[in-house]
Scaffold this motif. Sequence first.
Motif, PDB file in Angstrom:
ATOM      1  N   ILE A  13      -5.599   3.989   5.369  1.00  0.00           N
ATOM      2  CA  ILE A  13      -7.043   3.969   5.169  1.00  0.00           C
ATOM      3  C   ILE A  13      -7.630   2.790   5.923  1.00  0.00           C
ATOM      4  N   GLU A  14      -8.941   2.780   6.045  1.00  0.00           N
ATOM      5  CA  GLU A  14      -9.681   1.634   6.537  1.00  0.00           C
ATOM      6  C   GLU A  14     -10.781   1.367   5.526  1.00  0.00           C
ATOM      7  N   VAL A  15     -10.774   0.216   4.924  1.00  0.00           N
ATOM      8  CA  VAL A  15     -11.812  -0.144   3.951  1.00  0.00           C
ATOM      9  C   VAL A  15     -13.019  -0.644   4.737  1.00  0.00           C
ATOM     10  N   VAL A  16     -14.134   0.060   4.605  1.00  0.00           N
ATOM     11  CA  VAL A  16     -15.320  -0.288   5.379  1.00  0.00           C
ATOM     12  C   VAL A  16     -16.428  -0.892   4.539  1.00  0.00           C
ATOM     13  N   GLY A  17     -16.276  -0.889   3.224  1.00  0.00           N
ATOM     14  CA  GLY A  17     -17.337  -1.470   2.412  1.00  0.00           C
ATOM     15  C   GLY A  17     -16.936  -1.695   0.975  1.00  0.00           C
ATOM     16  N   ILE A  18     -17.670  -2.582   0.338  1.00  0.00           N
ATOM     17  CA  ILE A  18     -17.573  -2.801  -1.100  1.00  0.00           C
ATOM     18  C   ILE A  18     -18.999  -2.695  -1.630  1.00  0.00           C
ATOM     19  N   TRP A  19     -19.188  -1.885  -2.645  1.00  0.00           N
ATOM     20  CA  TRP A  19     -20.527  -1.629  -3.151  1.00  0.00           C
ATOM     21  C   TRP A  19     -20.576  -1.696  -4.670  1.00  0.00           C
ATOM     22  N   SER A  20     -21.756  -1.816  -5.167  1.00  0.00           N
ATOM     23  CA  SER A  20     -22.029  -1.674  -6.587  1.00  0.00           C
ATOM     24  C   SER A  20     -23.494  -1.286  -6.718  1.00  0.00           C
ATOM     25  N   HIS A  21     -23.963  -1.205  -7.932  1.00  0.00           N
ATOM     26  CA  HIS A  21     -25.317  -0.738  -8.195  1.00  0.00           C
ATOM     27  C   HIS A  21     -25.872  -1.477  -9.405  1.00  0.00           C
ATOM     28  N   PHE A  22     -27.061  -2.030  -9.281  1.00  0.00           N
ATOM     29  CA  PHE A  22     -27.702  -2.694 -10.413  1.00  0.00           C
ATOM     30  C   PHE A  22     -28.084  -1.673 -11.474  1.00  0.00           C
ATOM     31  N   ALA A  23     -27.771  -1.987 -12.716  1.00  0.00           N
ATOM     32  CA  ALA A  23     -28.095  -1.077 -13.819  1.00  0.00           C
ATOM     33  C   ALA A  23     -29.565  -1.174 -14.224  1.00  0.00           C
ATOM     34  N   SER A  24     -30.169  -2.345 -14.074  1.00  0.00           N
ATOM     35  CA  SER A  24     -31.550  -2.508 -14.559  1.00  0.00           C
ATOM     36  C   SER A  24     -32.379  -3.414 -13.655  1.00  0.00           C
ATOM     37  N   ALA A  25     -32.282  -3.234 -12.370  1.00  0.00           N
ATOM     38  CA  ALA A  25     -33.009  -4.083 -11.426  1.00  0.00           C
ATOM     39  C   ALA A  25     -34.518  -3.878 -11.517  1.00  0.00           C
ATOM     40  N   ASP A  26     -34.953  -2.767 -12.134  1.00  0.00           N
ATOM     41  CA  ASP A  26     -36.386  -2.539 -12.289  1.00  0.00           C
ATOM     42  C   ASP A  26     -36.999  -3.439 -13.364  1.00  0.00           C
ATOM     43  N   SER A  27     -36.162  -4.215 -14.048  1.00  0.00           N
ATOM     44  CA  SER A  27     -36.614  -5.223 -15.018  1.00  0.00           C
ATOM     45  C   SER A  27     -36.088  -6.581 -14.540  1.00  0.00           C
ATOM     46  N   PRO A  28     -36.803  -7.227 -13.612  1.00  0.00           N
ATOM     47  CA  PRO A  28     -36.297  -8.449 -12.989  1.00  0.00           C
ATOM     48  C   PRO A  28     -35.901  -9.556 -13.960  1.00  0.00           C
ATOM     49  N   GLU A  29     -36.457  -9.550 -15.155  1.00  0.00           N
ATOM     50  CA  GLU A  29     -36.125 -10.591 -16.127  1.00  0.00           C
ATOM     51  C   GLU A  29     -34.824 -10.306 -16.871  1.00  0.00           C
ATOM     52  N   ASP A  30     -34.241  -9.136 -16.682  1.00  0.00           N
ATOM     53  CA  ASP A  30     -33.004  -8.765 -17.374  1.00  0.00           C
ATOM     54  C   ASP A  30     -31.864  -9.652 -16.888  1.00  0.00           C
ATOM     55  N   PRO A  31     -31.193 -10.372 -17.808  1.00  0.00           N
ATOM     56  CA  PRO A  31     -30.108 -11.266 -17.393  1.00  0.00           C
ATOM     57  C   PRO A  31     -28.905 -10.534 -16.790  1.00  0.00           C
ATOM     58  N   SER A  32     -28.805  -9.238 -17.004  1.00  0.00           N
ATOM     59  CA  SER A  32     -27.666  -8.510 -16.436  1.00  0.00           C
ATOM     60  C   SER A  32     -27.694  -8.500 -14.910  1.00  0.00           C
ATOM     61  N   ILE A  33     -28.872  -8.671 -14.319  1.00  0.00           N
ATOM     62  CA  ILE A  33     -28.982  -8.644 -12.856  1.00  0.00           C
ATOM     63  C   ILE A  33     -28.193  -9.811 -12.251  1.00  0.00           C
ATOM     64  N   ALA A  34     -28.447 -11.002 -12.751  1.00  0.00           N
ATOM     65  CA  ALA A  34     -27.713 -12.174 -12.243  1.00  0.00           C
ATOM     66  C   ALA A  34     -26.227 -12.039 -12.557  1.00  0.00           C
ATOM     67  N   ASP A  35     -25.908 -11.516 -13.749  1.00  0.00           N
ATOM     68  CA  ASP A  35     -24.502 -11.318 -14.123  1.00  0.00           C
ATOM     69  C   ASP A  35     -23.822 -10.335 -13.179  1.00  0.00           C
ATOM     70  N   GLN A  36     -24.512  -9.242 -12.856  1.00  0.00           N
ATOM     71  CA  GLN A  36     -23.928  -8.243 -11.972  1.00  0.00           C
ATOM     72  C   GLN A  36     -23.754  -8.788 -10.563  1.00  0.00           C
ATOM     73  N   GLN A  37     -24.731  -9.556 -10.093  1.00  0.00           N
ATOM     74  CA  GLN A  37     -24.607 -10.118  -8.748  1.00  0.00           C
ATOM     75  C   GLN A  37     -23.436 -11.105  -8.696  1.00  0.00           C
ATOM     76  N   ALA A  38     -23.294 -11.917  -9.725  1.00  0.00           N
ATOM     77  CA  ALA A  38     -22.174 -12.860  -9.772  1.00  0.00           C
ATOM     78  C   ALA A  38     -20.842 -12.109  -9.842  1.00  0.00           C
ATOM     79  N   ALA A  39     -20.797 -11.037 -10.630  1.00  0.00           N
ATOM     80  CA  ALA A  39     -19.572 -10.242 -10.742  1.00  0.00           C
ATOM     81  C   ALA A  39     -19.235  -9.590  -9.402  1.00  0.00           C
ATOM     82  N   TYR A  40     -20.249  -9.112  -8.694  1.00  0.00           N
ATOM     83  CA  TYR A  40     -20.037  -8.510  -7.381  1.00  0.00           C
ATOM     84  C   TYR A  40     -19.458  -9.551  -6.416  1.00  0.00           C
ATOM     85  N   GLU A  41     -20.016 -10.750  -6.442  1.00  0.00           N
ATOM     86  CA  GLU A  41     -19.512 -11.809  -5.562  1.00  0.00           C
ATOM     87  C   GLU A  41     -18.065 -12.159  -5.908  1.00  0.00           C
TER      88      GLU A  41
END
Length: 160
Positions: A60-88
């Motif tokens: 195989i050739e790995v061409v990407g790593i992806w994820s998806h924000f669960a609640s990015a439409d609510s910018p104040e939701d703390p899960s956004i920062a948590d998800q970005q940190a987890a992705y990193e």
Amino acid sequence: MIAGSGSSRSKSRLSTVAPPPTITIGAPMSSTAPASVPDYAEKWQYSSAAAAEAETDGLIEVVGIWSHFASADSPEDPSIADQQAAYERAGRIAHEHGLRPPIRHLANSAGALATPGSRLDLVRIGIAGYGVDPADGKLAADAGLDLAPVMRLRAQLVAV
């Protein structure tokens, strides 16, 4: 999760018939399975190691790593920062296993509008591509954009 095309053909047949299939590794980052959960981190370690081994073997050739924000439409939701940190963290784990995918993508429409740091190599614009704000006009305006719907639905009344 590993998405992509592949087959059970042997390595030698793959290398003589076609280039290795390309895949994108999905790093599920929902609030129910953050990377801080040991089971999640262990699974990501395993997935990264398996993908790196298959890439080294030419399967195989790995061409990407992806994820998806669960609640990015609510910018104040703390899960956004948590998800970005987890992705990193997931990216660092993949890197430790020797994976160097050229494409990293995390932001959906809401993430692209509200979390500029999530616009990595690719942005998956969904509803915003149709001119619709994912948060009823709040995110686009805050980002300095005036989105306009690209289509409308019209119908004649047939009976009352």
